[in-house]
Design a protein around this motif. Structure first.
Motif, PDB file in Angstrom:
ATOM      1  N   LYS A  25       0.834  -1.210   0.000  1.00 28.55           N
ATOM      2  CA  LYS A  25       0.000   0.000   0.000  1.00 28.55           C
ATOM      3  C   LYS A  25       0.862   1.251   0.000  1.00 28.55           C
ATOM      4  O   LYS A  25       0.528   2.243  -0.639  1.00 28.55           O
ATOM      5  CB  LYS A  25      -0.935   0.019   1.220  1.00 28.55           C
ATOM      6  N   GLY A  28       1.880   2.183  -3.334  1.00 27.97           N
ATOM      7  CA  GLY A  28       0.804   2.713  -4.160  1.00 27.97           C
ATOM      8  C   GLY A  28      -0.011   1.667  -4.884  1.00 27.97           C
ATOM      9  O   GLY A  28      -0.726   1.991  -5.829  1.00 27.97           O
ATOM     10  N   GLY A  30      -2.966  -0.516  -5.874  1.00 31.79           N
ATOM     11  CA  GLY A  30      -4.399  -0.376  -5.679  1.00 31.79           C
ATOM     12  C   GLY A  30      -5.053  -1.669  -5.238  1.00 31.79           C
ATOM     13  O   GLY A  30      -5.912  -1.692  -4.380  1.00 31.79           O
ATOM     14  N   CYS A  31      -4.608  -2.761  -5.849  1.00 30.52           N
ATOM     15  CA  CYS A  31      -5.158  -4.078  -5.546  1.00 30.52           C
ATOM     16  C   CYS A  31      -4.006  -5.014  -5.222  1.00 30.52           C
ATOM     17  O   CYS A  31      -3.149  -5.239  -6.071  1.00 30.52           O
ATOM     18  CB  CYS A  31      -5.931  -4.632  -6.735  1.00 30.52           C
ATOM     19  N   CYS A  34      -3.888  -8.876  -7.103  1.00 34.63           N
ATOM     20  CA  CYS A  34      -4.654  -8.772  -8.345  1.00 34.63           C
ATOM     21  C   CYS A  34      -3.997  -9.628  -9.423  1.00 34.63           C
ATOM     22  O   CYS A  34      -2.783  -9.622  -9.555  1.00 34.63           O
ATOM     23  CB  CYS A  34      -4.699  -7.313  -8.786  1.00 34.63           C
ATOM     24  N   CYS A  39      -2.636  -3.881 -11.832  1.00 26.04           N
ATOM     25  CA  CYS A  39      -3.174  -3.020 -12.876  1.00 26.04           C
ATOM     26  C   CYS A  39      -4.638  -3.394 -13.085  1.00 26.04           C
ATOM     27  O   CYS A  39      -4.947  -4.347 -13.784  1.00 26.04           O
ATOM     28  CB  CYS A  39      -2.374  -3.222 -14.157  1.00 26.04           C
ATOM     29  N   GLY A  42      -9.744   0.136 -11.928  1.00 27.91           N
ATOM     30  CA  GLY A  42      -9.766   1.304 -11.053  1.00 27.91           C
ATOM     31  C   GLY A  42      -8.534   2.182 -11.203  1.00 27.91           C
ATOM     32  O   GLY A  42      -8.557   3.356 -10.907  1.00 27.91           O
ATOM     33  N   LYS A  43      -7.432   1.624 -11.689  1.00 25.27           N
ATOM     34  CA  LYS A  43      -6.197   2.378 -11.853  1.00 25.27           C
ATOM     35  C   LYS A  43      -6.046   2.937 -13.265  1.00 25.27           C
ATOM     36  O   LYS A  43      -5.084   3.623 -13.558  1.00 25.27           O
ATOM     37  CB  LYS A  43      -4.991   1.491 -11.531  1.00 25.27           C
TER      38      LYS A  43
END
Length: 54
Positions: A25, A28, A30-31, A34, A39, A42-43
């Motif tokens: 986190k 940076g 986001g998931c 994933c 990627c 949402g990004k």
């Protein structure tokens, strides 16, 4: 005694997972975890959806 060892191992693993999530986190992400390597839609990664490959 065996119960304490098992609890200790579980606490260690949970702690390592929390540290990993916090580290990602801060970078940076986001998931975390994933399938697209962080990627996701949402990004804004070129319109790729989470279930699309490539």
């Amino acid at each position: 005694m065996v119960n304490l060892i098992i609890i200790g191992i579980l606490l260690f693993l949970a702690g390592m997972a929390v540290l990993y999530i916090r580290k990602e986190k801060r970078k940076g992400a986001g998931c975390i975890g994933c399938p697209l390597g962080g990627c996701c839609a949402g990004k804004g990664c070129g319109g790729k959806k989470e279930n699309e490959k490539g």
